[in-house]
Scaffold this active site. Structure first.
Site, mmCIF file in Angstrom:
data_model
loop_
_atom_site.group_PDB
_atom_site.id
_atom_site.type_symbol
_atom_site.label_atom_id
_atom_site.label_comp_id
_atom_site.label_asym_id
_atom_site.label_seq_id
_atom_site.Cartn_x
_atom_site.Cartn_y
_atom_site.Cartn_z
ATOM 1 N N ASP A 47 -0.853 -9.796 -1.860
ATOM 2 C CA ASP A 47 0.043 -9.215 -0.867
ATOM 3 C C ASP A 47 -0.482 -9.549 0.521
ATOM 4 O O ASP A 47 -1.634 -9.246 0.840
ATOM 5 C CB ASP A 47 0.116 -7.696 -1.016
ATOM 6 C CG ASP A 47 0.824 -7.265 -2.293
ATOM 7 O OD1 ASP A 47 1.496 -8.118 -2.906
ATOM 8 O OD2 ASP A 47 0.700 -6.085 -2.667
ATOM 9 N N ASP A 100 -1.495 -0.916 -7.539
ATOM 10 C CA ASP A 100 -0.922 -1.264 -6.239
ATOM 11 C C ASP A 100 -2.084 -1.563 -5.295
ATOM 12 O O ASP A 100 -2.683 -0.668 -4.726
ATOM 13 C CB ASP A 100 -0.084 -0.087 -5.710
ATOM 14 C CG ASP A 100 0.554 -0.381 -4.363
ATOM 15 O OD1 ASP A 100 0.519 -1.553 -3.939
ATOM 16 O OD2 ASP A 100 1.071 0.567 -3.736
ATOM 17 N N GLU A 101 -2.449 -2.846 -5.207
ATOM 18 C CA GLU A 101 -3.588 -3.287 -4.411
ATOM 19 C C GLU A 101 -4.838 -2.450 -4.735
ATOM 20 O O GLU A 101 -5.470 -1.872 -3.847
ATOM 21 C CB GLU A 101 -3.263 -3.222 -2.919
ATOM 22 C CG GLU A 101 -2.067 -4.078 -2.542
ATOM 23 C CD GLU A 101 -1.854 -4.162 -1.033
ATOM 24 O OE1 GLU A 101 -2.664 -3.583 -0.282
ATOM 25 O OE2 GLU A 101 -0.887 -4.802 -0.606
ATOM 26 N N PRO A 102 -5.223 -2.385 -6.008
ATOM 27 C CA PRO A 102 -6.329 -1.506 -6.414
ATOM 28 C C PRO A 102 -7.687 -1.914 -5.874
ATOM 29 O O PRO A 102 -8.623 -1.107 -5.894
ATOM 30 C CB PRO A 102 -6.303 -1.595 -7.947
ATOM 31 C CG PRO A 102 -5.695 -2.931 -8.237
ATOM 32 C CD PRO A 102 -4.671 -3.133 -7.161
ATOM 33 N N ARG A 117 0.811 -1.192 0.000
ATOM 34 C CA ARG A 117 0.000 0.000 0.000
ATOM 35 C C ARG A 117 0.850 1.250 0.000
ATOM 36 O O ARG A 117 1.821 1.368 0.726
ATOM 37 C CB ARG A 117 -0.917 0.001 1.237
ATOM 38 C CG ARG A 117 -2.081 -0.958 1.064
ATOM 39 C CD ARG A 117 -2.581 -1.483 2.379
ATOM 40 N NE ARG A 117 -2.852 -2.918 2.234
ATOM 41 C CZ ARG A 117 -3.361 -3.659 3.181
ATOM 42 N NH1 ARG A 117 -3.648 -3.161 4.339
ATOM 43 N NH2 ARG A 117 -3.575 -4.936 2.976
#
Length: 247
Positions: free
Chosen positions: A221, A125-127, A2
């Site tokens: 992740d 990025d971790e959407p 994140r």
């Protein structure tokens, strides 16, 4: 990782993952990798990071939060396997324009390859992070598909894989009572009983179909430290993390 969480163990570096090598149909860890973010109050020159941190510590994998030219240039010729990141804020534009995606591939991949050993492009990025709501969800798959088309046009699709790093909250567990007491504290988590969040079901089905079609891995992740902050039970945190990974 994140974007709001930046490491302090090393200047904008966080030891994170192991590289993977195939043995039959299984994968085993064979090296050490790091997340490398460029949001730092005291950033080191990229060349110093490569020469002074990555090489002495035998780091063989790096995941970049973005495509910072100085970092890409410093990693060129290093032999380190690189995952180049695309920030969430770019997903809408890349989803809506094949030309924009092709330009991104040219500027950040073709220009450096093969001197820079790019192995993956991380779209977002971790959407799907729960706290983002559906802010980025509509654009993830379109951006991934357009980046894939850009790799095909550049004749790199068989060398570089498109991935979408997902937060572990994309799925949820169903609890199974261990002793029929109905007490949640006595329940166990079963990976086989897990499911994606309902609002993500269609999107995740489409994403998994896309990844399967192009031979790309599904990436989750896992943040044991954040789980520990919420749970305050290290044994349960590790247990849940292992199950999340297996699921």
């Amino acid at each position: 990782m994140r974007s709001g969480h930046r490491p302090v163990l090393l200047p904008h570096l966080l030891f994170l993952l192991a590289s993977w090598s195939s043995i039959g149909s299984r994968h085993v860890a064979s090296g050490v990798g790091v997340n490398w973010g460029t949001s730092s109050s005291h950033p080191l020159p990229a060349a110093e990071v490569v020469a002074g941190i990555l090489r002495p510590n035998n780091i063989t994998l790096v995941k970049l939060a973005d495509a910072e030219p100085a970092v890409l240039e410093a990693l060129s010729g290093s032999g380190v396997g690189v995952t180049v990141g695309i920030p969430n804020g770019m997903l809408r534009a890349l989803s809506s324009s094949k030309k924009a995606a092709a330009s991104w591939v040219h500027d950040n991949v073709t220009r450096y390859f093969p001197a820079l050993r790019i192995e993956h492009i991380a779209v977002g990025d971790e959407p799907f992070l729960l706290s983002y709501g559906q802010q980025f969800q509509p654009f993830v798959l379109g951006a991934a598909m357009n980046i894939q088309l850009g790799l095909v046009a550049a004749k790199l699709a068989n060398k570089i894989k498109v991935i979408v790093p997902c937060s572990s909250d994309v799925y949820q567990f169903n609890y199974m009572d261990n002793n029929s007491t109905g007490n949640r504290s006595d329940a166990v988590l079963l990976p086989s009983k897990g499911s994606f969040r309902p609002e993500l079901n269609i999107t995740m089905h489409e994403l998994l179909s896309f990844l399967t079609k192009h031979g790309s891995p599904f990436v989750i992740d896992i943040d044991p430290f954040l789980s520990f902050q919420q749970n305050k039970n290290i044994s349960k945190t590790i247990f849940c993390s292992v199950q999340n990974h297996d699921n």
